[in-house]
Design an enzyme around this catalytic site. Structure first.
Site, PDB file in Angstrom:
ATOM      1  N   HIS A 108       0.892  -1.167   0.000  1.00 52.64           N
ATOM      2  CA  HIS A 108       0.000   0.000   0.000  1.00 52.64           C
ATOM      3  C   HIS A 108       0.923   1.207   0.000  1.00 52.64           C
ATOM      4  O   HIS A 108       1.904   1.231   0.751  1.00 52.64           O
ATOM      5  CB  HIS A 108      -0.899  -0.030   1.242  1.00 52.64           C
ATOM      6  CG  HIS A 108      -1.851   1.123   1.349  1.00 52.64           C
ATOM      7  ND1 HIS A 108      -2.529   1.635   0.265  1.00 52.64           N
ATOM      8  CD2 HIS A 108      -2.251   1.864   2.418  1.00 52.64           C
ATOM      9  CE1 HIS A 108      -3.307   2.635   0.677  1.00 52.64           C
ATOM     10  NE2 HIS A 108      -3.146   2.795   1.979  1.00 52.64           N
ATOM     11  N   GLU A 195     -12.692   2.274  -0.008  1.00 49.09           N
ATOM     12  CA  GLU A 195     -13.063   1.758   1.322  1.00 49.09           C
ATOM     13  C   GLU A 195     -13.946   2.737   2.088  1.00 49.09           C
ATOM     14  O   GLU A 195     -14.753   2.334   2.917  1.00 49.09           O
ATOM     15  CB  GLU A 195     -11.824   1.322   2.126  1.00 49.09           C
ATOM     16  CG  GLU A 195     -10.842   2.404   2.477  1.00 49.09           C
ATOM     17  CD  GLU A 195      -9.422   1.879   2.712  1.00 49.09           C
ATOM     18  OE1 GLU A 195      -9.085   0.777   2.246  1.00 49.09           O
ATOM     19  OE2 GLU A 195      -8.639   2.598   3.354  1.00 49.09           O
TER      20      GLU A 195
END
Ligand code: NDP
Ligand code: MG
Ligand code: MG
Length: 332
Positions: A108, A195
């Site tokens: 990430h 998200e």
């Protein structure tokens, strides 16, 4: 069209003599380290002494050492510890032991993109982000397939950063399912937007509003739970596998007409305008500053206080009982 790669496009040769230090042995670290090892790559594990993961990684047959020692021995330092501690661990143990030509690798890109880590200019900065949880990364690999991943190179000091990126992606099995090229900025902003607005935040709020609407109108909470929460997975599975129209073709005609005409009434222009606001707060750094300051002030209470509200909500109380019906061993 986005650039993509398949397994057969990639060779492990360029990295087969390099040492890959996987830092962290949690959700992603465990899965990725084992997949790379099973693919024949040289993997060592860097952890903090006295933590729970050390014994587990050793029991799984890995060479385990401190983050400092792993960084010293590695050509590629693949950082798979929680995002919010990456800055500190980098400052204390990784940064001082990096040398020219090594690679810092991530699943990430937030730590680099938001400068929680200020990396030197004489290393590679690469990312391999599997689009699925660690359990899937391991399970699909053992099934001779993989979890698709998005990949990026932010800094190519060695001139071999793409060989390293694609080699790791092949080693963890992701190339068998497919790789898509991205950039650090795109990965961070789209990951956070997804998200917040759709996957976790959007879905949880949509389900909760639908549940409250039915219960406030006098319907039984158990029926509401089944209808708006439990069945969601069946629909999402169809959308994932067959696309949105593939889902429409597989539901009843009444569901199809009702959904096609009422869906946009619920998720309307105001809803989309709010999504744009959420995206802007990510892009302009507002969310990043808020999250860092909340985490520094309150640690895990930054989210626990919101989760407590859900614990008290009827949808969770009813849900716990309903899940016991379907999964008798369920404790959550
Ligand atoms: P985890 O929360 O599972 O990481 C926990 C691991 O980090 C444990 O092995 C823990 O060791 C170790 N650790 C904690 N503190 C330290 C420290 N100070 N020094 C060394 N090791 C430490 O992380 P995730 O796997 O969820 O996330 C890792 C990265 O992958 C993140 O960048 C995340 O955004 C990304 N990612 C995660 C996904 C997921 O499925 N969760 C999906 C895609 C990307 P111990 O047990 O000994 O404390
Ligand atoms: Mg994501
Ligand atoms: Mg994420």
């Amino acid at each position: 069209m986005a650039k993509t790669w398949k397994d057969t496009d990639i060779s492990l040769d360029p990295i087969k003599d390099q040492t890959i230090a996987v830092i962290g042995y949690g959700i992603q670290g465990d899965a990725q380290a084992n997949n790379m090892k099973d693919s024949g790559l040289n993997v060592i594990i860097g952890l903090k002494e006295g933590g729970n993961s050390w014994k587990k990684a050793e029991a799984d047959g890995h060479k385990v050492m401190s983050v400092t020692d792993a960084t010293k021995q590695a050509d590629i330092v693949h950082i798979l510890i929680p995002d919010m501690i990456q800055g500190q661990v980098y400052k204390d143990e990784i940064g001082p032991n990096l040398s020219e030509g090594k690679a810092l690798s991530f699943s990430h890109a937030a730590a680099i993109y938001w400068k929680w880590i200020e990396a030197p200019s004489n290393v590679d900065l690469i990312m391999i982000a599997p689009k699925g949880p660690g359990s899937k990364v391991r399970e699909t690999y053992l099934d001779n397939f993989g979890t698709p991943a998005i990949v990026a190179v932010e800094q190519d000091f060695s001139g071999k950063a793409w060989d390293r990126t694609l080699g790791i992606a092949k080693g963890i099995g992701s190339a068998r399912a497919g790789l898509i090229k991205t950039e650090f900025k795109e990965e961070v902003e789209t990951d956070w937007f997804g998200e917040q607005a759709d996957l976790c935040g959007g879905a949880a709020s949509m389900v909760t509003n639908a549940f409250e609407t039915l219960v406030e109108a006098g319907y039984q909470p158990e029926i509401a739970y089944f209808e708006v929460l439990h069945e969601l997975k069946l629909i999402v599975d169809m959308i994932q596998r067959y696309g949105i129209n593939g889902m429409w073709r597989r539901v009843s005609e009444t569901a199809r007409y009702g959904g096609l005409t009422r869906g946009p009434m619920v998720m309307d222009a105001a809803n989309k305008a709010n999504m744009k606001k959420v995206l802007t707060m990510i892009q302009d750094g507002t969310f990043n500053s808020e999250w860092i300051s909340e985490y520094q002030k309150n640690g895990k209470d930054a989210f626990d206080k919101y989760m407590k509200e859900y614990d008290e909500h009827q949808i969770e109380k009813v849900g716990k009982e309903m899940r016991k019906m379907m999964w008798p061993d369920s404790t959550e």
